[in-house]
Design a protein around this motif. Structure first.
Motif, short mmCIF file in Angstrom:
data_model
loop_
_atom_site.label_atom_id
_atom_site.label_comp_id
_atom_site.label_asym_id
_atom_site.label_seq_id
_atom_site.Cartn_x
_atom_site.Cartn_y
_atom_site.Cartn_z
N THR A 40 3.13 -4.23 3.81
CA THR A 40 4.54 -3.41 3.32
C THR A 40 3.95 -2.17 3.02
O THR A 40 3.17 -2.13 1.83
CB THR A 40 4.97 -4.25 2.51
N VAL A 41 4.48 -1.05 3.29
CA VAL A 41 4.07 0.52 3.00
C VAL A 41 5.18 0.90 1.95
O VAL A 41 6.39 0.52 2.33
CB VAL A 41 4.01 1.33 4.23
N VAL A 42 4.91 1.46 0.72
CA VAL A 42 5.97 1.95 -0.16
C VAL A 42 6.07 3.48 0.16
O VAL A 42 4.73 4.28 -0.18
CB VAL A 42 5.32 1.64 -1.53
N GLU A 43 7.06 3.63 0.44
CA GLU A 43 7.30 5.18 0.81
C GLU A 43 7.00 6.18 -0.44
O GLU A 43 7.57 5.73 -1.50
CB GLU A 43 8.76 5.38 1.39
N HIS A 90 0.80 -1.27 0.05
CA HIS A 90 -0.07 -0.15 -0.07
C HIS A 90 0.87 1.17 0.13
O HIS A 90 1.85 1.20 0.63
CB HIS A 90 -0.86 0.02 1.15
N GLY A 91 0.23 2.35 -0.65
CA GLY A 91 1.10 3.26 -0.77
C GLY A 91 1.13 4.36 0.16
O GLY A 91 0.04 4.44 0.99
N GLU A 92 2.18 4.96 0.89
CA GLU A 92 2.35 5.79 2.05
C GLU A 92 1.30 6.99 1.84
O GLU A 92 0.74 7.42 2.70
CB GLU A 92 3.63 6.10 2.29
N ASP A 93 1.42 7.49 0.35
CA ASP A 93 0.55 8.60 0.17
C ASP A 93 -0.51 8.31 -0.86
O ASP A 93 -0.92 9.11 -1.46
CB ASP A 93 1.42 9.65 -0.44
#
Length: 235
Positions: free
Chosen positions: A187-190, A162-165
């Motif tokens: 898992t978060v994608v910066e 998932h996207g952080e933003d």
């Protein structure tokens, strides 16, 4: 000259000589398979046959019993992928969920065409492709989501990204949806937005997915799915 219909299948430019697994990508609202050509090429380079399919697919996908079958769902496709994993887990060996949306997401109707492109992907190259081609149907990110046909948890190996933003499906509201599927770690994608497969860190994301697929191939376990939301993120 004949061409493959855009809504059916992407044939990667570099088809694998020896297939290590079949990857079925279920696309999201407003997407065409061309959105994921770069991602498909990367997985093909590592030996995976990649089929990009309409997000309406809910039937079993197993075609070759000799290689693992993996479903990757993005946006509305993530809902379908979760349904396949819960309804017919014997049809697949693992699932990857990307940007899982839900009815409690904020209203995105104020997104202009340019803001929608920025909400979709953080990679400047991908944003340029979305501006200069017809590989998406603008305005569809506010379309109704498909209803889920199943309930309960997912019992096959799962990697949740998932996207952080993510402005379309904000992380703080999406977290509960993953937990309802029995997913305790994310898992978060910066700097990632709604489509983390096309984020500024798209190479690292693709590499993480390949690592996950290799674990599934070897022993059916997926340690990448155990990354803590608070402890580690893709950078």
């Amino acid at each position: 000259m004949t061409t493959t219909p855009a809504h059916v299948l992407v044939v990667p430019a570099r088809a694998p000589q020896r297939t290590r697994g079949e990857v079925h990508v279920l696309i999201g609202r407003g997407d065409t398979p061309a959105v994921y050509q770069r991602f498909a090429d990367r997985l093909a380079a590592d030996g995976y046959a990649v089929h990009v399919r309409p997000d309406a697919v809910t039937t079993a996908v197993r075609a070759d019993g000799d290689v693992p079958q993996i479903v990757i769902g993005i946006d509305a496709g993530a809902i379908r992928a979760a349904d396949i994993a819960r309804v017919d887990p014997s049809a697949i060996d693992a699932v990857v969920l990307v940007g899982l949306p839900g009815p409690d997401d904020p209203d995105s109707s104020a997104l202009t065409a340019e803001l929608e492109i920025e909400a979709r992907a953080s990679c400047p190259t991908q944003q340029g492709r979305l501006r200069d081609s017809a590989i998406i149907t603008a305005g569809q990110l506010i379309a109704d989501l498909p209803p889920s046909v199943a309930s309960g948890t997912i019992d096959v190996p799962v990697l949740a990204l998932h996207g952080e933003d993510d402005r379309v499906s904000p992380l703080d509201t999406a977290d509960g949806r993953y937990r309802q599927l029995g997913i305790d770690h994310l898992t978060v994608v910066e700097s990632g937005r709604h489509d983390v497969l096309n984020s500024v860190h798209h190479r690292t994301v693709a590499a993480s997915i390949v690592s996950f697929l290799e674990q599934v191939r070897h022993d059916g376990r997926a340690p990448l799915a155990q990354r803590s939301l608070s402890a580690e993120a893709i950078r």
